[in-house]
Design an enzyme around this catalytic site. Structure first.
Site, mmCIF file in Angstrom:
data_model
loop_
_atom_site.group_PDB
_atom_site.id
_atom_site.type_symbol
_atom_site.label_atom_id
_atom_site.label_comp_id
_atom_site.label_asym_id
_atom_site.label_seq_id
_atom_site.Cartn_x
_atom_site.Cartn_y
_atom_site.Cartn_z
ATOM 1 N N SER A 217 0.856 -1.187 0.000
ATOM 2 C CA SER A 217 0.000 0.000 0.000
ATOM 3 C C SER A 217 0.888 1.232 0.000
ATOM 4 O O SER A 217 1.837 1.330 0.766
ATOM 5 C CB SER A 217 -0.967 -0.027 1.179
ATOM 6 O OG SER A 217 -0.295 0.133 2.396
ATOM 7 N N ALA A 220 -1.803 7.539 -0.709
ATOM 8 C CA ALA A 220 -2.753 8.084 -1.696
ATOM 9 C C ALA A 220 -2.530 7.535 -3.110
ATOM 10 O O ALA A 220 -3.384 7.697 -3.977
ATOM 11 C CB ALA A 220 -2.672 9.600 -1.698
ATOM 12 N N GLY A 248 -5.052 1.266 5.888
ATOM 13 C CA GLY A 248 -4.401 -0.007 5.578
ATOM 14 C C GLY A 248 -5.203 -1.188 6.117
ATOM 15 O O GLY A 248 -5.281 -2.247 5.479
ATOM 16 N N ASP A 249 -5.818 -1.002 7.280
ATOM 17 C CA ASP A 249 -6.620 -2.079 7.865
ATOM 18 C C ASP A 249 -7.839 -2.365 6.987
ATOM 19 O O ASP A 249 -8.250 -3.519 6.838
ATOM 20 C CB ASP A 249 -7.053 -1.703 9.285
ATOM 21 C CG ASP A 249 -5.860 -1.347 10.168
ATOM 22 O OD1 ASP A 249 -4.760 -1.904 9.930
ATOM 23 O OD2 ASP A 249 -6.001 -0.512 11.071
HETATM 24 P P1 ATP Z 1 -2.648 1.843 8.577
HETATM 25 O O1 ATP Z 1 -2.609 3.104 9.368
HETATM 26 O O2 ATP Z 1 -4.061 1.324 8.507
HETATM 27 O O3 ATP Z 1 -1.691 0.810 9.035
HETATM 28 P P2 ATP Z 1 -0.988 1.819 6.169
HETATM 29 O O4 ATP Z 1 0.152 2.739 6.433
HETATM 30 O O5 ATP Z 1 -0.765 0.374 6.333
HETATM 31 O O6 ATP Z 1 -2.261 2.258 7.056
HETATM 32 P P3 ATP Z 1 -1.476 3.240 3.680
HETATM 33 O O7 ATP Z 1 -0.559 2.844 2.598
HETATM 34 O O8 ATP Z 1 -1.236 4.519 4.399
HETATM 35 O O9 ATP Z 1 -1.582 2.012 4.708
HETATM 36 O O10 ATP Z 1 -2.967 3.274 3.120
HETATM 37 C C1 ATP Z 1 -3.654 2.101 2.713
HETATM 38 C C2 ATP Z 1 -4.467 2.377 1.479
HETATM 39 O O11 ATP Z 1 -5.414 3.407 1.743
HETATM 40 C C3 ATP Z 1 -3.685 2.887 0.276
HETATM 41 O O12 ATP Z 1 -3.117 1.815 -0.441
HETATM 42 C C4 ATP Z 1 -4.760 3.603 -0.518
HETATM 43 O O13 ATP Z 1 -5.490 2.694 -1.311
HETATM 44 C C5 ATP Z 1 -5.655 4.163 0.575
HETATM 45 N N1 ATP Z 1 -5.325 5.563 0.868
HETATM 46 C C6 ATP Z 1 -4.516 6.014 1.839
HETATM 47 N N2 ATP Z 1 -4.454 7.364 1.827
HETATM 48 C C7 ATP Z 1 -5.255 7.765 0.811
HETATM 49 C C8 ATP Z 1 -5.639 9.035 0.282
HETATM 50 N N3 ATP Z 1 -5.181 10.173 0.789
HETATM 51 N N4 ATP Z 1 -6.474 9.063 -0.774
HETATM 52 C C9 ATP Z 1 -6.958 7.929 -1.309
HETATM 53 N N5 ATP Z 1 -6.647 6.704 -0.850
HETATM 54 C C10 ATP Z 1 -5.810 6.614 0.191
HETATM 55 MG MG MG Z 2 -0.712 -0.662 8.151
#
Ligand code: ATP
Ligand code: MG
Ligand code: MG
Length: 309
Positions: A217, A220, A248-249
């Site tokens: 992931s 954005a 991410g969850d």
């Molecule tokens: P978590 O805090 O749940 O552990 P993470 O760091 O594992 O999050 P991210 O990569 O930050 O995961 O975000 C997961 C998914 O959420 C991204 O792959 C995307 O599809 C979506 N996402 C995150 N931020 C945005 C945004 N600003 N706009 C659109 N989609 C987003």
């Molecule tokens: Mg995560």
């Protein structure tokens, strides 16, 4: 049911202040308290998608009791947490109302004793036969062996239950080598694992370490997946503004739903991107904006990536 494992559950406290200034005293305008930990967020989102889920892991002390009381009111989520002597940790998010920025303070979690860990393993083995899939989520509390997720992945595989792993650092490195079905690192976790900041190269490298599929992931920018059918990129129509905690969850929840329904990869990734963007739009982790989710579903672009190694 889908089983989610959160070894380091938390009681999430959010304080809202008009403006956060270091070295000064603040009047809190709003306090919320809710059950937290990555697997709990995943379970709540799965339940909202119509999948019964069971949460396991540890809870203890007054914070653990508060967490379980609130969890009891969550529809579609069954509590199979184990009691431990230590107190469940708190996480504290301080939201600056003016900028919307969040300052996060996370306690490490209670010390888990060897007996408590053995008790968990026995209970996990008993839950596996009724699980359609299992997700292993988040950090390890003190006392739990660093190879814990590798062990839990192997046990799931031995029971014939598909398993998704979402963690970081050494537990991730060891867990991947145990051959989970899906691994979902974010950009930082992927770079730390592979030493590469080039996402496509890093995602493929991670997959070669043992996972059947790796779905990275990239905030954005959406998701990048290395699957047995090749590499795919799924991108939201536009970045959205809001609270990215738990996005991410939600991606994990959609990937699990796709895993148990055996949805083709393209659709699986599209729903993960739509659901996680709809989660950014909802104010709290573990919830999403349903209307936005349905609207985004058809507007996510999924493209194949060049097939070079
Ligand atoms: P978590 O805090 O749940 O552990 P993470 O760091 O594992 O999050 P991210 O990569 O930050 O995961 O975000 C997961 C998914 O959420 C991204 O792959 C995307 O599809 C979506 N996402 C995150 N931020 C945005 C945004 N600003 N706009 C659109 N989609 C987003
Ligand atoms: Mg995560
Ligand atoms: Mg993030």
């Amino acid at each position: 049911m889908i089983l989610t494992v959160t070894l380091n559950t938390a009681l999430d406290l959010t304080y809202r202040v008009p403006r956060l200034t270091p070295h000064s005293s603040h009047r809190v305008t709003e306090v919320t308290e809710r059950p937290g930990g990555k697997g709990l967020n995943v379970a709540r989102v799965l339940a909202a998608l119509g999948h019964e889920s069971t949460v396991t892991g540890f809870a203890g002390g007054a914070t653990g009791r508060a967490l379980r009381e609130q969890l009891a009111t969550a529809p579609g989520v069954r509590d199979a947490l184990l009691d431990v002597a230590g107190a469940t940790r708190r996480t504290i998010a301080v939201v600056d109302a003016e900028s919307g920025d969040t300052t996060q303070l996370n306690e490490p979690g209670p010390l888990i004793t060897p007996d408590e860990w053995s008790g968990f393993l026995a209970s996990y083995e008993q839950l596996l036969p009724s699980a359609a899939a299992v997700a292993l989520c988040g950090s390890l509390p003190p006392g739990v062996p660093v190879g814990a997720y590798a062990h839990l992945v192997r046990a799931a595989r031995a029971a014939g239950v598909p398993v998704l792993l979402d963690t970081s650092g050494e537990p991730l490195r060891r867990g991947i080598a145990a051959r989970p079905d899906i691994v979902k690192p974010n950009a930082d976790e992927l770079a730390e694992l592979t030493g590469s900041h080039e996402p496509l190269r890093a995602t493929r490298d991670a997959r070669r370490r043992g996972a059947h599929a790796v779905v990275a992931s990239l905030g954005a920018k959406g998701l990048l997946a290395a699957t047995p059918d090749g590499a795919l990129r799924a991108t939201p129509p536009a970045p959205v503004r809001g609270n990215p905690t738990g996005a991410g969850d939600s991606a994990v929840a959609a990937l699990l739903a796709g895993l148990v329904e055996n949805t083709p990869w393209r659709r699986r990734l599209a729903s993960a991107v739509a659901l996680s963007a709809a989660t950014v739009l909802a104010p709290v982790a573990g919830e999403f904006d349903r209307e936005a989710y349905e609207d985004l579903l058809d507007r996510v672009s999924v493209t194949e990536q060049a097939s070079a190694a």
